[in-house]
Design a protein around this motif. Sequence first.
Motif, PDB file in Angstrom:
ATOM      1  N   SER A 194       0.827  -1.206   0.000  1.00 56.21           N
ATOM      2  CA  SER A 194       0.000   0.000   0.000  1.00 56.21           C
ATOM      3  C   SER A 194       0.862   1.258   0.000  1.00 56.21           C
ATOM      4  O   SER A 194       2.069   1.210   0.250  1.00 56.21           O
ATOM      5  N   ASN A 195       0.221   2.380  -0.244  1.00 54.22           N
ATOM      6  CA  ASN A 195       0.930   3.657  -0.204  1.00 54.22           C
ATOM      7  C   ASN A 195       1.496   3.931   1.184  1.00 54.22           C
ATOM      8  O   ASN A 195       2.590   4.470   1.318  1.00 54.22           O
ATOM      9  N   ASN A 196       0.735   3.550   2.215  1.00 60.33           N
ATOM     10  CA  ASN A 196       1.224   3.748   3.587  1.00 60.33           C
ATOM     11  C   ASN A 196       2.479   2.934   3.860  1.00 60.33           C
ATOM     12  O   ASN A 196       3.423   3.417   4.492  1.00 60.33           O
ATOM     13  N   ASP A 197       2.489   1.679   3.378  1.00 60.54           N
ATOM     14  CA  ASP A 197       3.661   0.832   3.585  1.00 60.54           C
ATOM     15  C   ASP A 197       4.853   1.326   2.761  1.00 60.54           C
ATOM     16  O   ASP A 197       5.999   1.226   3.203  1.00 60.54           O
ATOM     17  N   LYS A 198       4.571   1.858   1.578  1.00 64.95           N
ATOM     18  CA  LYS A 198       5.666   2.399   0.780  1.00 64.95           C
ATOM     19  C   LYS A 198       6.330   3.560   1.517  1.00 64.95           C
ATOM     20  O   LYS A 198       7.558   3.684   1.523  1.00 64.95           O
ATOM     21  N   TYR A 199       5.519   4.389   2.147  1.00 64.64           N
ATOM     22  CA  TYR A 199       6.087   5.495   2.922  1.00 64.64           C
ATOM     23  C   TYR A 199       6.875   4.946   4.114  1.00 64.64           C
ATOM     24  O   TYR A 199       7.941   5.468   4.458  1.00 64.64           O
ATOM     25  N   LYS A 200       6.376   3.878   4.712  1.00 67.18           N
ATOM     26  CA  LYS A 200       7.069   3.261   5.856  1.00 67.18           C
ATOM     27  C   LYS A 200       8.458   2.798   5.449  1.00 67.18           C
ATOM     28  O   LYS A 200       9.450   3.078   6.143  1.00 67.18           O
ATOM     29  N   TRP A 201       8.567   2.089   4.326  1.00 66.57           N
ATOM     30  CA  TRP A 201       9.871   1.574   3.894  1.00 66.57           C
ATOM     31  C   TRP A 201      10.812   2.716   3.514  1.00 66.57           C
ATOM     32  O   TRP A 201      11.991   2.689   3.830  1.00 66.57           O
ATOM     33  N   LEU A 202      10.278   3.735   2.869  1.00 66.48           N
ATOM     34  CA  LEU A 202      11.112   4.886   2.495  1.00 66.48           C
ATOM     35  C   LEU A 202      11.560   5.650   3.732  1.00 66.48           C
ATOM     36  O   LEU A 202      12.716   6.079   3.826  1.00 66.48           O
ATOM     37  N   ARG A 203      10.656   5.809   4.672  1.00 66.22           N
ATOM     38  CA  ARG A 203      11.012   6.492   5.926  1.00 66.22           C
ATOM     39  C   ARG A 203      12.091   5.690   6.662  1.00 66.22           C
ATOM     40  O   ARG A 203      12.976   6.256   7.311  1.00 66.22           O
ATOM     41  N   GLY A 204      12.023   4.371   6.546  1.00 68.57           N
ATOM     42  CA  GLY A 204      13.035   3.524   7.172  1.00 68.57           C
ATOM     43  C   GLY A 204      14.412   3.749   6.583  1.00 68.57           C
ATOM     44  O   GLY A 204      15.413   3.797   7.302  1.00 68.57           O
ATOM     45  N   ILE A 205      14.495   3.880   5.242  1.00 68.66           N
ATOM     46  CA  ILE A 205      15.781   4.152   4.585  1.00 68.66           C
ATOM     47  C   ILE A 205      16.345   5.484   5.061  1.00 68.66           C
ATOM     48  O   ILE A 205      17.529   5.602   5.391  1.00 68.66           O
ATOM     49  N   TYR A 206      15.482   6.487   5.082  1.00 65.87           N
ATOM     50  CA  TYR A 206      15.898   7.819   5.536  1.00 65.87           C
ATOM     51  C   TYR A 206      16.392   7.762   6.980  1.00 65.87           C
ATOM     52  O   TYR A 206      17.445   8.330   7.315  1.00 65.87           O
ATOM     53  N   SER A 207      15.663   7.056   7.829  1.00 63.47           N
ATOM     54  CA  SER A 207      16.038   6.912   9.235  1.00 63.47           C
ATOM     55  C   SER A 207      17.403   6.248   9.376  1.00 63.47           C
ATOM     56  O   SER A 207      18.243   6.672  10.184  1.00 63.47           O
TER      57      SER A 207
END
Length: 261
Positions: A101-114
Amino acid sequence: MPLFLMNMRVAQKFYLSVLCLLSVMVLQAQPELTMPAIPHMRQLIHDNIKKAEQNIINLTPNKDQLFAPTNDIDVNLQITQMLQSTVHNMRASVELDSTISNNDKYKWLRGIYSLLENFTTAYKAGLIKGIMLGDLMIAYENAIALEKNHASIAPVVNDNDLAIGNLLVNNFALQNNEGINDAKNILILKNCRQNPDNILNIVGNNLNVPFADSLIVLVAHRSPDMIYDYLGAGNELSQKIKKVNDPLVQTIYQIEKLPGG
């Protein structure tokens, strides 16, 4: 030159050579993915990831625009290429995956940034060596694969250095991993092994870990006077020590209770 210094230098060169070889193997095994069109709603997080990546390179300013934690330009090149290739592919794989989902895509991207931001903070604080960046990227990819399959990241944390493990368990995308508590316990044990003279302080901050009593017993057999000193502190750790069911710990406790013990 003293023999032990020669051995240290030989070991360092060997480690750098192995890292360089592994980096080449990883880069060859992972062809660069084609980045699809990025939706406007996620453009900002992609931009932030790229800025965080550049911030790592800027940690060691040089004319080659490389992250340069070593004096070997070839190793620095491999580390930098590994950083850039891995980050690019992780970003692309998120956008290419139509099953999330779009929410999970943001989660994975936020994880990379973190991950990138926390590495920068840890590096500046002297909590992680720059040479570990390649290992960190591999470990993170493995941890993310486990998270996506609803599996524990504890084995990855166990197989890596304490500094890498700390960045994994504190990563945004891994906070709800089913093995996060086991992973944190592994880090506590690694911390104790790395800092044996500080075990009681570590236990004092983690009184509810299942192996707290065993660590107290270990300290009692290594440094009974330390147990004696902590018993008089009158805090939660001292109460914990008093309840440890071990003959030596209980003997020290009885001595501490004596007048002028």
